[in-house]
Enzyme design. Sequence first.
Site, PDB file in Angstrom:
ATOM      1  N   PHE A 250       0.858  -1.186   0.000  1.00 47.49           N
ATOM      2  CA  PHE A 250       0.000   0.000   0.000  1.00 47.49           C
ATOM      3  C   PHE A 250       0.890   1.231   0.000  1.00 47.49           C
ATOM      4  CE2 PHE A 250      -2.301   3.598   1.561  1.00 47.49           C
ATOM      5  CZ  PHE A 250      -3.455   3.527   0.806  1.00 47.49           C
TER       6      PHE A 250
ATOM      7  N   ASP B 232       9.222   3.060   2.045  1.00 46.53           N
ATOM      8  CA  ASP B 232       8.019   3.812   2.402  1.00 46.53           C
ATOM      9  C   ASP B 232       7.781   3.626   3.900  1.00 46.53           C
ATOM     10  OD1 ASP B 232       5.477   4.703   2.954  1.00 46.53           O
ATOM     11  OD2 ASP B 232       4.546   3.849   1.167  1.00 46.53           O
TER      12      ASP B 232
ATOM     13  N   LYS C   1       2.320  11.172   7.238  1.00 49.37           N
ATOM     14  CA  LYS C   1       1.475  10.895   8.404  1.00 49.37           C
ATOM     15  C   LYS C   1       1.906  11.638   9.690  1.00 49.37           C
ATOM     16  CE  LYS C   1      -1.177   7.143   6.697  1.00 49.37           C
ATOM     17  NZ  LYS C   1      -0.824   6.001   5.885  1.00 49.37           N
TER      18      LYS C   1
HETATM   19  C1  LIG Z   1      -1.045   6.059   4.362  1.00 50.89           C
HETATM   20  C2  LIG Z   1       0.056   5.519   3.542  1.00 50.89           C
HETATM   21  C3  LIG Z   1       0.406   6.109   2.306  1.00 50.89           C
HETATM   22  C4  LIG Z   1      -0.399   7.216   1.659  1.00 50.89           C
HETATM   23  O1  LIG Z   1      -0.496   8.350   2.444  1.00 50.89           O
HETATM   24  P1  LIG Z   1      -1.655   9.440   2.113  1.00 50.89           P
HETATM   25  O2  LIG Z   1      -1.309  10.581   3.020  1.00 50.89           O
HETATM   26  O3  LIG Z   1      -2.953   8.785   2.456  1.00 50.89           O
HETATM   27  O4  LIG Z   1      -1.547   9.768   0.682  1.00 50.89           O
HETATM   28  C5  LIG Z   1       1.488   5.600   1.629  1.00 50.89           C
HETATM   29  N1  LIG Z   1       2.194   4.568   2.129  1.00 50.89           N
HETATM   30  C6  LIG Z   1       1.896   3.983   3.305  1.00 50.89           C
HETATM   31  C7  LIG Z   1       2.741   2.856   3.799  1.00 50.89           C
HETATM   32  C8  LIG Z   1       0.803   4.419   4.039  1.00 50.89           C
HETATM   33  O5  LIG Z   1       0.483   3.810   5.187  1.00 50.89           O
END
Ligand SMILES: *Cc1c(COP(=O)(O)O)cnc(C)c1O
Length: 399
Positions: free
Chosen positions: A141, A226, A255
């Site tokens: 994700f 990520d 985040k």
């Molecule tokens: C939440 C998340 C994203 C995307 O972040 P947004 O602020 O919702 O665009 C990307 N990678 C990971 C691992 C995430 O948990």
Amino acid sequence: MSRTQDIIDMDTEFGAHNYHPLPVVLSRSEGPWVWDVEGNRYLDCLSAYSAVNQGHRHPHIVKAMKEQVDKLDLTSRAFHNDIMGQFLKRLCVYCGYEVALPMNTGAEAVETGIKLARKWGYQKKGIPRDQAEIIVCSGNFHGRTTTIVGFSTDPDACEGYGPRTPGFRIINYDDIDALKEAITPNTAAFLVEPVQGEAGVKVPSEGYLREIRRICTENNVLLVLDEIQTGFCRTGKRFCFMHEDARPDVLLVGKALGGGLYPVSAALADKDKMEVFTPGTHGSTFGGNPIGAAVAIAALEVLENERLDERAQELGEYFLLGLEKMGSDKVKEIRGKGLLIAVELKKEAGPARTYLEKMRGMGILAKDTHVQTIRFAPPLVVTKEEIDWVISIISQALE
Ligand SMILES: *Cc1c(COP(=O)(O)O)cnc(C)c1O
């Protein structure tokens, strides 16, 4: 009609139906706690997918935001502002990189990582024009843009949004041999989560991160991690890669960088990689804006001052141990790192959502992933006593 139902009806009538939230309407928050419009209090065990690691409305971050609002708003990057540099310096020091590129949402940080990797591939590695490949993992994700969902393996996320952006190759997560086999002379990067959060808190085998670091280095492939969900102390260290000294070439964060108050994200790298971006080749109107910068500085200060890395490590172990001691016959597996924890239920226990509803009635908000799994990721300011209480509620709900 209850106030809750009225509000839900309004959301349903005027909002697109791209979410299926629990039927609770929140109107107040503080620390690890949230309150609904009926006055019920809940412990937040989701933390907005780890965007609220510092706790809701942390006074230090709220103060910084209010002070900035009274001084300077949006400048865009057409001009300098007097706070973005301080933010980027602080972020670089905190993360251990030379340069940062500020964006807003996580998906934009991921897009930045993809663009950086491709351009680096052409300019520095000598990959022929438009031939760059990026390796990603099944179950990933990384956000919701068209390019990103184009390499998703979750049908809900990607079906109906084709054609997929070319140049991505999907391998199994936690599979070293698959990575070795997938690398070609045209591979620019390996983009991966150090723990797959949305996939249901999939923690890879011990040594996986160290080994992918080694393989990427050996093959002149950028390791792009990520850490949008795992970063900023969630897994018991500042970043999850620090558990195995697997410092990536490109680190993607978001985040909790916004302390639960404002969207702030970034891609970090050293100069020899980040220099592929030159004026006009990438950007964002709101990236590096003064409000976001002030909030992020304060959010980083809270992580450091309150030693939230050590706290997540200690409380995470305590939480996991407590869950294991519970010994419920409905549980298939309990896994986690730091305060990113999942309880996977057996098929015969029925869907996780039934238990979440029960727990909500007893004062806990949590979220299921993939039907059978419940994720527990409370704000890192949660106390031991609160965790004891959460465990007692979980065990009651599973009875
Ligand atoms: C939440 C998340 C994203 C995307 O972040 P947004 O602020 O919702 O665009 C990307 N990678 C990971 C691992 C995430 O948990």
